[in-house]
Design a protein around this motif. Structure first.
Motif, mmCIF file in Angstrom:
data_model
loop_
_atom_site.group_PDB
_atom_site.id
_atom_site.type_symbol
_atom_site.label_atom_id
_atom_site.label_comp_id
_atom_site.label_asym_id
_atom_site.label_seq_id
_atom_site.Cartn_x
_atom_site.Cartn_y
_atom_site.Cartn_z
ATOM 1 N N ARG D 51 0.588 -1.415 -0.134
ATOM 2 C CA ARG D 51 -0.105 0.018 -0.002
ATOM 3 C C ARG D 51 0.781 1.223 -0.069
ATOM 4 N NH1 ARG D 51 -4.788 -1.161 4.285
ATOM 5 N NH2 ARG D 51 -3.333 -1.818 5.547
ATOM 6 N N ARG D 71 -2.040 1.754 10.268
ATOM 7 C CA ARG D 71 -2.447 0.731 9.333
ATOM 8 C C ARG D 71 -1.395 -0.245 8.828
ATOM 9 N NH1 ARG D 71 -5.450 4.878 9.919
ATOM 10 N NH2 ARG D 71 -7.526 4.579 9.570
ATOM 11 N N THR D 156 -7.409 0.944 14.314
ATOM 12 C CA THR D 156 -6.399 1.818 13.398
ATOM 13 C C THR D 156 -6.106 3.004 14.084
ATOM 14 O OG1 THR D 156 -8.042 2.733 11.918
ATOM 15 C CG2 THR D 156 -6.835 0.722 11.173
ATOM 16 N N ALA E 44 -7.237 -6.587 4.743
ATOM 17 C CA ALA E 44 -6.456 -5.809 5.473
ATOM 18 C C ALA E 44 -7.048 -5.477 6.723
ATOM 19 C CB ALA E 44 -6.108 -4.540 4.804
ATOM 20 N N CYS E 45 -6.876 -4.361 7.372
ATOM 21 C CA CYS E 45 -7.448 -3.975 8.686
ATOM 22 C C CYS E 45 -8.894 -4.293 8.712
ATOM 23 C CB CYS E 45 -7.303 -2.518 9.010
ATOM 24 S SG CYS E 45 -6.139 -1.789 7.907
ATOM 25 N N CYS E 46 -9.622 -4.008 7.715
ATOM 26 C CA CYS E 46 -11.053 -4.281 7.928
ATOM 27 C C CYS E 46 -11.451 -5.734 8.067
ATOM 28 C CB CYS E 46 -11.808 -3.640 6.795
ATOM 29 S SG CYS E 46 -11.926 -1.916 6.690
ATOM 30 N N GLY E 82 -11.002 -4.410 2.860
ATOM 31 C CA GLY E 82 -9.659 -3.958 2.901
ATOM 32 C C GLY E 82 -9.121 -3.416 1.366
ATOM 33 N N THR E 83 -7.986 -3.201 1.407
ATOM 34 C CA THR E 83 -7.456 -2.438 0.215
ATOM 35 C C THR E 83 -7.145 -3.379 -0.797
ATOM 36 O OG1 THR E 83 -6.194 -1.233 1.965
ATOM 37 C CG2 THR E 83 -5.806 -0.698 -0.259
ATOM 38 N N GLY E 109 -15.358 -0.746 4.000
ATOM 39 C CA GLY E 109 -14.225 0.039 4.549
ATOM 40 C C GLY E 109 -13.972 0.940 3.449
ATOM 41 N N ASN E 110 -13.407 2.171 3.836
ATOM 42 C CA ASN E 110 -13.109 2.983 3.010
ATOM 43 C C ASN E 110 -12.188 2.827 1.605
ATOM 44 O OD1 ASN E 110 -14.785 5.025 4.030
ATOM 45 N ND2 ASN E 110 -12.855 5.949 5.231
ATOM 46 N N CYS E 111 -11.255 1.648 1.896
ATOM 47 C CA CYS E 111 -10.307 1.312 0.991
ATOM 48 C C CYS E 111 -11.153 0.582 -0.111
ATOM 49 C CB CYS E 111 -9.349 0.210 1.533
ATOM 50 S SG CYS E 111 -8.125 1.205 2.488
ATOM 51 N N PRO E 117 -7.570 5.772 2.579
ATOM 52 C CA PRO E 117 -6.411 6.597 2.756
ATOM 53 C C PRO E 117 -5.072 6.544 1.919
ATOM 54 C CG PRO E 117 -6.928 5.517 4.703
ATOM 55 C CD PRO E 117 -7.817 4.918 3.554
ATOM 56 N N PHE E 118 -5.441 5.824 1.138
ATOM 57 C CA PHE E 118 -4.141 5.598 0.252
ATOM 58 C C PHE E 118 -4.086 5.878 -1.043
ATOM 59 C CE2 PHE E 118 -4.516 2.087 3.603
ATOM 60 C CZ PHE E 118 -3.602 2.269 4.224
ATOM 61 N N GLY E 142 -16.200 3.741 6.665
ATOM 62 C CA GLY E 142 -15.413 3.771 7.841
ATOM 63 C C GLY E 142 -14.157 3.179 7.489
ATOM 64 N N CYS E 143 -13.182 3.568 8.599
ATOM 65 C CA CYS E 143 -11.953 2.921 8.429
ATOM 66 C C CYS E 143 -11.388 2.703 9.664
ATOM 67 C CB CYS E 143 -11.231 4.387 7.952
ATOM 68 S SG CYS E 143 -9.342 3.876 7.443
ATOM 69 N N PRO E 144 -11.549 1.480 10.226
ATOM 70 C CA PRO E 144 -12.369 0.433 9.629
ATOM 71 C C PRO E 144 -13.946 0.599 10.349
ATOM 72 C CG PRO E 144 -11.546 -0.502 11.664
ATOM 73 C CD PRO E 144 -10.795 1.021 11.326
HETATM 74 S S1 SF4 Z 1 -10.582 1.413 5.081
HETATM 75 FE FE1 SF4 Z 1 -9.079 1.735 6.732
HETATM 76 S S2 SF4 Z 1 -9.372 0.099 8.125
HETATM 77 FE FE2 SF4 Z 1 -10.129 -0.762 6.145
HETATM 78 S S3 SF4 Z 1 -8.638 -1.580 5.050
HETATM 79 FE FE3 SF4 Z 1 -8.723 0.621 4.572
HETATM 80 S S4 SF4 Z 1 -7.134 1.488 5.800
HETATM 81 FE FE4 SF4 Z 1 -7.506 -0.477 6.537
#
Ligand code: SF4
Ligand code: SF4
Ligand code: SF4
Lengths: 184, 106, 195, 372, 178, 133, 327, 177
Positions: D51, D71, D156, E44-46, E82-83, E109-111, E117-118, E142-144
């Protein structure tokens, strides 16, 4: 681990790697306590130009490392051997693109995974147009991935690396994203 | 048609046909395992015959059954050994096809 | 050989212990929160998407349209739109667009906002079938029934008008174009103020 | 002879494990060359969740890089926050108020427990037992509630700031944490009874995946992997940062070098973390939680800086090259799992497939952190 | 049972069956809505929040959706948690293809919605949203997102499938500390 | 055939049919009521599942000598059972210790197979050691 | 004609029983899992989630069935049907009550094993026919496991045959008499190892039905979804149904052989309710075990059979043979 | 005596016909397909049919054993062996030429015909003496313990040797790998 020995040997190594032409009279190796003590202007000037080979004893609390040594690219294997002999761990390999100087820098972070705290930074600069540097994979297995990644991100060619293939990026990527002139 | 099951001949013919299929496969199959499968067919053809005779003709109806059981045991043993041989052959020659094995000699 | 049997016995014993534990859990009450029927209250610090905070005194937002949040946001998800209104101190927020889909809830915007005009909401259960739903106009969200006009400070307005007038005159002094429009506008605003 | 000519010596085949595979904790991909049930060669392939964190470090200002820290290893995000805070504070020579440091340690250790709990549960789930995961997640939710009440997020975290923390903790948090630890302590023996003592699990873990200390050194493996190989190395002790030197805790070390040892290190670390938290709560001083005079627009001096912390999975360190502007010139993240997993290829040679996966699980990888 | 490939432009309409009449369709849709089996597919995080929502506190199983199937052939809904990056995208496409109809996609998730955020101008590796190549049915920002949001997303999907919502809507409340 | 056996057969046949119905019925329903096409992105619906990747190499692989060894032993013991069943059934009606001795002999001989395999290391699943390449 | 009516009514009855079981065992398992894990389990679909199985079933039936491109189509389609047939067929011999039994076969016991062994082959065929490596490996494992555990099971069954001298399941139950000390599990006069024998049989039936901790066939952690990786929708559903049917059969068999079937433990009111009670208790144990233990390794599982269970059952066999002669 | 179709006997007759079909189809699959795994499946089907025939021959025990041993064990073992030795049959197809197929058909047909002819035309005696026992399982067991006890023990030795031999053979290459 023997700090003094490491220091001595790395010093010698850096000295051996200094270009032969600008022979300075007595102190080819600049050993100096780094930072403000050396006079600000001088330091500034020194930082403008690409750093010369040599060993700097850095203050741990400020920089996070004890020794900072710059050597020639062909000496990194020797450096790795020295440090390996002393039981140090290769923590990471990094590259930095100094586009203004037309150089790529490879940074090896060594630490000691045992009682004592000792961190050594070894750097070597290669030409940006011909970024070849020997691999240390055969000494530190862990260097494999780090070097591969550095190759992928910065295009530094680790000669002798067993598997310089795409790693983090898709297989068909043909760019080096961490180079400063990278435009997607 | 519906009383076929009460005739000895029916079973004998079935046994014969199974046997024939076995022979057919044995000749046709190019690979050792294929041949083994055919051999199993031959054996079961024989077993059917035994059972049929046992049922219709033998004075002691356990005989045929026991013989069939023995055939099963032997067939199992044979399968085990044969398959192992096949595997050994395969290991050494990387093929279980008879033609290849014949070629080996020359 | 004795190892063979002790292995078996200790093994079986360990298995029995495991069964005991799960059985005990079976008999205790589940801890599940029956979500759509009951829900937790969010902690005050919960970070939902950001929202404009209503100033309890004026019933308006506190935003001064300085754009610090916009600049500080790592993902660039804030767009502050503002305009200058006559008679109102500072700039007037006309739209505060938050593209929540790229937000990372880092809090940089909240931190950067000097007047404390934004904070985190408590919306934790958003879901929708359309992506566009998450491009909020926070201003509209704050005032669902219609965005109220900011109060006009008559003195300021007067001063401003004077200034404008002065500027106009200065301009007129230079060239001499028509000077009708500002007066009309001022009249309108005054009328509104009365009502 | 034709078909004989193309004979190959070993009867191998290739198997693809991942990226979408229940055993790889996300999107790790392992290309396995199998020799029957045995692994001939297992090559991890990364990058399915790359990422660009390092590139973003060069594009975002120092402050804007915060969200990325949450993250990387989202399971022990606070430690990562800590590293970044430490790095920039080292560069800028910011002195952090003591209360802030204590809060940092408390949250980081809570986070570590949380991470190990999840690691424990997920590991057992890899091995086929679902129930321990549920229990672990239940405990974990309690930690998350606590952390949410101070940081505002569950996973996060973006909680630390240069010079302190985002906001102070309150009494509710302190009592809650104490209550949690009291509740949590007796749970661990239950886990041990339910899981660790279980003969099936012992059968699966003991002696599986031997990793010698020397191998760890060569590959730069750290954290529970290293400590499971008998090396007493923990950044919190060996390269102390924050207020760890003032706290009294043990570093669990196991000499068996196998998966069980690594698993046990994690379990014991949870107990130690509880100890740390309790002490830190006792010692928690009053005072501000933010250093004064931290400039909004940070411009660290030129040069390289390095900072390392002990995250839940091992040494996380950052090296940044600053050129004196408001973004970093080069940001290098050294993630522990990256090194830990890099020894998988060598260590897994000749293992049985299911052993190898048990071994992989015992390395407790978090893939986004590896790929960065 | 054939798999006549339909053109690659993906609509969000489920291909029709051989036999169909209205009442039956409604029943089928009701059944489908109440038995959404997600695919084990954490990116990923989500994904951790997805896992949490399957666990004791939130318990997706109440809605019959806890049966996380590892094989795409057995799952109904793909939760993109996740992303997605450029290297992963082909795999996601294949996995989507391999799911049998009817299938749905939740972007969690926003990804998954937009790259989250990326994304920044000039980024080189993140796919900016699952809906750039997948027919996404439900978006959960949401994140997450909290697990509640995932549950909400499932309910939203059920609403989309059946046309009405069986559960109350929750208005977020904030705890008042006293 | 006797009435008894005949009825047995009929029951078995009937329940087999029942089983087939249990198997075919749902598949028939699926045929009638399932969607007729798949939405696809890259036309990969029917490729084998391999975690979202394309398969490497053929799917029918050479695999598992160890399974085969176990199967061999199973074969032997299955046959063993084949003989033990009638013997066991008759055992009670057979006075004297001869039957016992015979069973002991039979079982003992067969157990040798396990002992042999045990000694030969069929039950050992050790890590393979490859020389470093 | 009477016979025909009897047959039909039993068929319908068994089909209904089976259908209910297949649907609601899944529910029991999920609900049980929930409560073992501190959560509620299915709850929102119908009261207590009771409609959940219906929803699942309907959904599976309206799910597309994709035949993978390089599957062996015939084998691929045959396998789920083939695995279903023995699972249903075997109910023909199970005596639910003294007179509530579809058919008393005087070779009932061996018939159970004979048809069950067909199921193993169909797993192999399914795994092979899918044209997928995971399926193939998992299929091989599952079958290997099935055959490994069939031996101790058979040996234990022989034990019972030796004691009772009959292979008629109902006869075996009748011989056990009422009161629980007459059950085979406690008949120490026949062999002191009888309880161990029961344990062996129980473990074997766990393994034969591919349940955790022996679920090699679908070891998610390693091989995606095991031998039914490629089966979606109803293909998968059939495998699941067969698993539950086998579960019921395995538990029934254990009940019959060791726990006295429909015999009453306290001497009064013998009848089907006791049978069902015991059987479901065992089923519950299966569920309980499933949600407690991690999965064994594959070799651990094979070795358990060859190193422990088979020697034990052999010894038990000999002991029984001896005891019968001595006492 | 031709029973009506819906009497039990009639139904049994139908089942018998079906079983014959099953046997034959199984045999055909076993010999004619190109994929070995299908052959094994065919073999299994064939054995199921044969088991049915045994049942009709009044020995359910042998029928069940046929299922247990052949379908459950032999076929499985063969399948494993195939997995090891010849999983992909692509090569096989080219080997089956018309010639060998024809030859095989002739051979098989000849044998089948000869045997069937002999069988049908053979003058089998009906049993002169009364049957001595009912051929039930118990009787089999008794004869195994008495008359055939030697064979009974010998079988175990044969099996032992077979297994040990097979293990030796199969293992011979294991360590080399
Ligand atoms: S939306 Fe946020 S929490 Fe979910 S995968 Fe993307 S960076 Fe991680
Ligand atoms: S929380 Fe962070 S990402 Fe979200 S709007 Fe504020 S600054 Fe931007
Ligand atoms: S929200 Fe705050 S920071 Fe943003 S524009 Fe308004 S006042 Fe400025």
């Amino acid at each position: 681990m023997d700090r003094a020995k490491i220091k001595r040997e790395l010093e010698n190594l850096a000295a051996a790697g200094l270009p032969a032409e600008p022979v300075q009279e007595k102190a080819p190796v600049e050993v100096q306590a780094e930072g403000e003590a050396g006079g600000k202007e001088k330091a500034k000037k020194a930082e403008e130009a690409p750093r010369k080979n040599g060993l700097i004893e850095t203050e741990y609390a400020k920089r996070g490392a004890h020794l900072d040594v710059q050597i020639n690219p062909d000496q990194v294997v020797r450096a790795a051997e020295i440090l390996d002999g002393e039981g140090m761990t290769l923590e990471m390999v990094t590259g930095v693109d100094w586009i203004k100087d037309g150089q790529l820098e490879v940074i090896y972070d060594y630490s000691h995974a045992g009682g004592q705290l000792f961190r050594v930074v070894v750097r070597a600069r290669v030409d940006r147009n011909k970024p070849d540097i020997p691999t240390v994979c055969h000494i530190y297995g862990g260097a494999n991935w780090h070097e591969r990644e550095t190759w992928e991100m910065l295009g530094i060619n680790f000669a002798g690396h067993p598997q310089l293939e795409h790693f983090l990026l898709p297989e068909d990527a043909d760019f080096y994203p961490l180079r400063k002139d990278f435009k997607p | 048609m519906l009383t076929l099951s009460t005739h000895l001949n029916t079973y004998l013919v079935i046994g014969a046909v199974l046997f024939g299929f076995g022979i057919f496969g044995l000749v046709r199959r190019p690979s050792l395992i294929g041949m083994l499968i055919s051999v199993e067919l031959v054996l079961s053809g024989a077993s059917v015959n035994f059972m049929a005779f046992n049922h219709f003709l033998a004075p002691d109806p356990t005989v045929g059954q026991i013989i069939t059981l023995f055939i099963m045991a032997i067939a199992a043993a044979e399968a085990a050994i044969a398959l192992s041989i096949v595997l050994a052959v395969y290991r050494n020659y990387k093929s279980i096809e008879t033609e290849d094995l014949v070629e080996l000699k020359g | 050989m004795s190892g063979y049997f002790t292995d078996i016995i200790t093994g079986l014993k360990s298995l029995a212990v495991g069964l005991q534990i799960t059985n005990k859990e079976f008999l205790t009450k589940p801890i599940t929160l029956q979500y759509p029927h009951e829900a937790v209250k969010m902690t005050p610090r919960y970070r939902g998407h950001i929202e404009l905070i209503k100033d309890p005194e004026t019933g308006m937002n506190k935003c001064i349209s300085c754009g610090m949040c916009e600049k500080g946001c790592p993902s660039g998800c804030i767009t502050v739109k503002s305009e200058k209104r006559p008679g109102v101190k500072g700039k007037v927020l006309t739209a505060y667009i938050l593209n929540f889909t790229t937000c990372s809830l880092c809090g940089q915007c909240v931190e950067n906002c000097k007047p404390g005009a934004i904070g985190f909401s408590n919306e934790y259960n958003l879901a929708s079938t359309r992506r566009e739903d998450y491009i909020f106009d926070l201003l509209r969200k704050l005032h669902p029934e219609g965005i109220p006009e900011p109060e006009v400070d008559p003195e300021l307005l007067k001063k401003e008008l004077e200034k404008q007038e002065a500027a106009k005159q200065a301009a007129a002094a230079k060239k001499e174009p028509a000077k009708k429009a500002p007066a009309a506008e001022g009249g309108e605003l005054k009328a509104e103020e009365k009502s | 002879m034709s078909s004989l000519a193309q004979s190959h010596l070993r009867e191998t085949f290739e198997l693809n494990i991942g990226p979408q595979h229940p055993a790889t904790h996300g999107v790790l991909r392992i290309k396995v060359v199998m020799d029957g049930e045995y692994i001939d060669r297992a090559e991890p392939i990364l990058g399915y969740i790359h990422r660009m964190h390092e590139k973003m470090g060069e594009n975002r200002t120092w402050n804007q890089f915060w969200p990325n820290m949450g993250r990387l290893d989202y399971l022990s995000a606070i430690a990562y926050n800590h590293c970044y805070a430490g790095l920039v504070e080292r560069a800028m020579e910011i002195v952090v108020p003591e209360r802030a440091e204590y809060i940092r340690v408390i949250t980081a250790e809570l986070n570590r427990i949380q991470s190990h709990l999840l690691g424990f549960g997920a590991y057992i789930m890899d091995l086929g037992g679902f129930t321990p995961l549920m229990y672990a997640m239940d405990e974990r939710e309690q930690i998350l509630d606590l952390l949410e009440s101070v940081t505002g997020s569950r996973l996060t975290y973006c909680y630390f700031r240069f010079g302190g923390v985002y906001n102070d903790i309150d009494d509710d948090f302190i009592t809650g944490t104490r209550a949690f630890i009291k509740r949590f302590r007796p749970q661990i023996p239950i886990y041990h009874k339910l899981v660790t003592g279980n003969v099936i699990l012992m059968d699966r873990l003991i002696g599986v995946g031997p990793v010698s200390a020397e191998m760890c050194r060569k590959y730069g493996a750290t954290g529970p992997v290293l400590r499971g190989s008998g090396v007493n190395y923990d950044i919190r002790r060996n390269e102390p940062y924050s207020v760890y030197p003032e706290l009294d805790f043990d570093i669990p070390v196991y000499k068996e070098c196998d998966s069980m040892a690594r698993y046990m290190v994690r379990m014991d670390e949870m107990v130690q973390s509880c100890r740390i938290i309790e002490q830190a709560l006792d010692k928690l001083p009053e005072g501000p939680v933010m250093a004064e005079k931290v400039p909004k627009a940070l411009k660290p001096p030129k040069g390289d800086f390095h900072f390392a912390v002990e995250a839940a999975r091992g040494t996380f360190s950052m090296r940044t090259v600053s050129d004196g502007t408001n973004t970093s010139y080069r940001m290098r993240l050294r993630s522990p799992t990256y090194s830990n997993v890099s020894l998988f290829e060598e260590a897994s040679r000749g293992m049985l497939l299911s052993d190898a996966l048990a071994f992989l699980g015992s390395l407790d990888p978090v893939i986004p952190e590896m790929d960065r | 049972m054939g798999t006549e490939s339909i053109p690659t432009t993906v609509e969000s309409v489920i291909p029709p069956a051989l036999v169909q009449f209205h009442q039956l369709d409604k029943l089928r849709m009701l059944a489908r809505a109440n038995s959404l089996w997600p695919m084990t597919f954490g990116l990923a995080c989500c994904a951790i929040e997805m896992l949490s929502s399957g666990c004791a506190r939130f318990d997706l199983s109440r809605f019959g959706a806890e049966v996380f199937r590892p094989s795409p052939r057995q799952s109904d809904v793909m939760i993109v948690a996740g992303t997605i990056n450029k290297k992963m995208m082909p795999a996601v496409k294949i996995l989507y293809d391999q799911m049998p109809e009817p299938k749905w996609v939740i972007a969690m998730g926003n990804c998954a919605i937009s790259g989250g955020p990326f994304v920044y101008p000039g980024q080189y590796n993140v796919v900016e949203g699952a809906d750039t190549f997948l027919p996404v049915d439900v978006y959960i920002p949401g994140c997450p997102p909290r697990p509640e949001a995932l549950i909400e997303g499932l309910l939203e999907l059920e609403e989309k499938i059946t046309g009405n919502r069986r559960w109350p809507r929750v208005k977020p409340e904030t705890m008042v500390k006293g | 055939m006797e009435q008894q056996a005949l009825l047995d057969l009929l029951y078995i046949a009937a329940f087999t049919l029942c089983g087939l119905a249990f198997g075919f019925g749902p598949l028939l329903i699926v045929y009638l009521f399932s969607p007729r096409g798949t939405r696809q992105l890259v036309n990969k619906t029917r490729i084998p599942i391999e975690c979202g990747m394309l398969t490497i190499g053929p799917a029918w692989i050479r695999y598992g000598i160890l399974y085969y060894l176990y199967a061999l032993m199973f074969l032997a013991f299955d046959v063993d059972v084949l003989f033990l069943f009638p013997v066991a059934a008759a055992y009670n009606d057979f006075p004297g210790y001869r039957g016992f001795v015979e069973i002991v002999l039979f079982v003992a001989i067969l157990s040798l197979a396990i002992v042999y395999a045990w000694n030969k290391g069929v039950f050992k699943w050790e890590r393979k050691v490859y020389q470093q390449q | 004609m009477n016979e025909l009516i009897r047959l039909l009514s039993y068929m319908i009855g068994i089909a209904a029983f089976l259908g209910l079981n297949l649907a609601y065992l899944g529910w029991v398992e999920r609900k049980g899992a929930g409560h073992f894990q501190r959560r509620t389990g299915p709850k929102e679909v119908g009261p207590y989630g009771l409609l959940q199985p219906l929803a699942d079933g309907l959904k599976l039936m309206s799910k597309q069935l994709i035949i993978p491109a390089n599957a062996d189509k015939a084998l691929y389609m045959c396998a789920p049907i083939l695995i279903m047939v023995p699972a249903v067929l075997l109910f023909v011999a199970i005596p639910f009550g003294e007179h509530l039994v579809p058919r008393e076969f005087n070779f009932g016991l061996i018939m159970m094993f004979a048809f069950a062994s067909v199921g193993g082959l169909s797993i192999l065929i399914g795994g092979w026919g899918s044209g997928n490596k995971y399926s193939l490996i998992a299929g091989a494992r599952a079958v290997s496991q099935n055959v490994a555990y069939e031996i101790p099971m058979l040996l234990t069954a022989i034990n019972i045959v030796m004691i009772t001298g009959s292979m008629d399941l109902n006869e075996i139950i009748r011989q056990q008499g009422s009161y629980f000390w007459n059950w085979n599990i406690f008949r120490l006069d026949k062999s002191v190892l009888m309880p161990v024998s029961f344990l062996v049989f129980f473990i074997c039936s766990l393994a034969e039905t591919n349940r955790t901790p022996f679920d090699m066939g679908e070891c998610e952690g390693e091989l995606v979804a095991g031998y039914h990786t490629e089966y979606g929708g109803m293909g998968f559903g059939l495998f699941m149904m067969a698993e539950y049917a086998n579960l019921v059969i395995g538990c029934s068999l254990t009940t019959i052989l060791f726990l006295g079937g429909w015999q009453s433990p306290i001497g009064i009111w013998p009848g089907p309710h006791w049978f069902l009670l015991k059987m479901y208790f065992l089923v519950w144990c299966f569920v309980w075990i499933r949600w407690t233990y991690p999965r064994t390794t594959f070799w651990g599982l094979l070795n358990l059979s060859w190193k422990y269970l088979i020697p034990f059952s052999l010894v038990n066999l000999l002991l029984t043979a001896l005891f019968i002669k001595v006492f | 005596m031709n029973p009506s179709l819906f009497s039990p006997e009639g139904l049994a007759g139908v089942i018998f016909l079906i079983l014959i079909c099953v046997t034959m189809i199984g045999a055909i699959i076993a010999t004619c397909t190109t994929r070995l795994i299908r052959s094994v499946s065919g073999l299994a089907v064939c054995f199921v049919g044969v088991a049915g025939l045994y049942y009709f021959l009044n020995s359910p025990f042998v029928a069940m054993m046929e299922l247990l041993i052949y379908v459950g064990a032999v076929c499985v073992t063969i399948a494993f062996a195939i997995m090891l030795a010849e999983p992909d049959e692509a090569k096989q197809a080219r080997k089956i030429t018309g010639l060998s197929g024809g030859l095989a058909a002739i051979c098989g047909g000849f044998f089948a015909y000869a045997l069937a002819y002999a069988a049908v035309n053979g003058k089998w005696m009906t049993p002169a003496v009364k049957r001595v026992n009912d051929g039930s399982l118990k009787e089999i067991g008794l004869s195994l313990l008495t008359r055939y006890s030697m064979v009974f023990e010998l079988v175990s030795i044969v099996l032992l040797i077979a297994i040990v031999g097979a293990l030796v053979l199969a293992q011979s290459g294991r360590d080399k790998a």
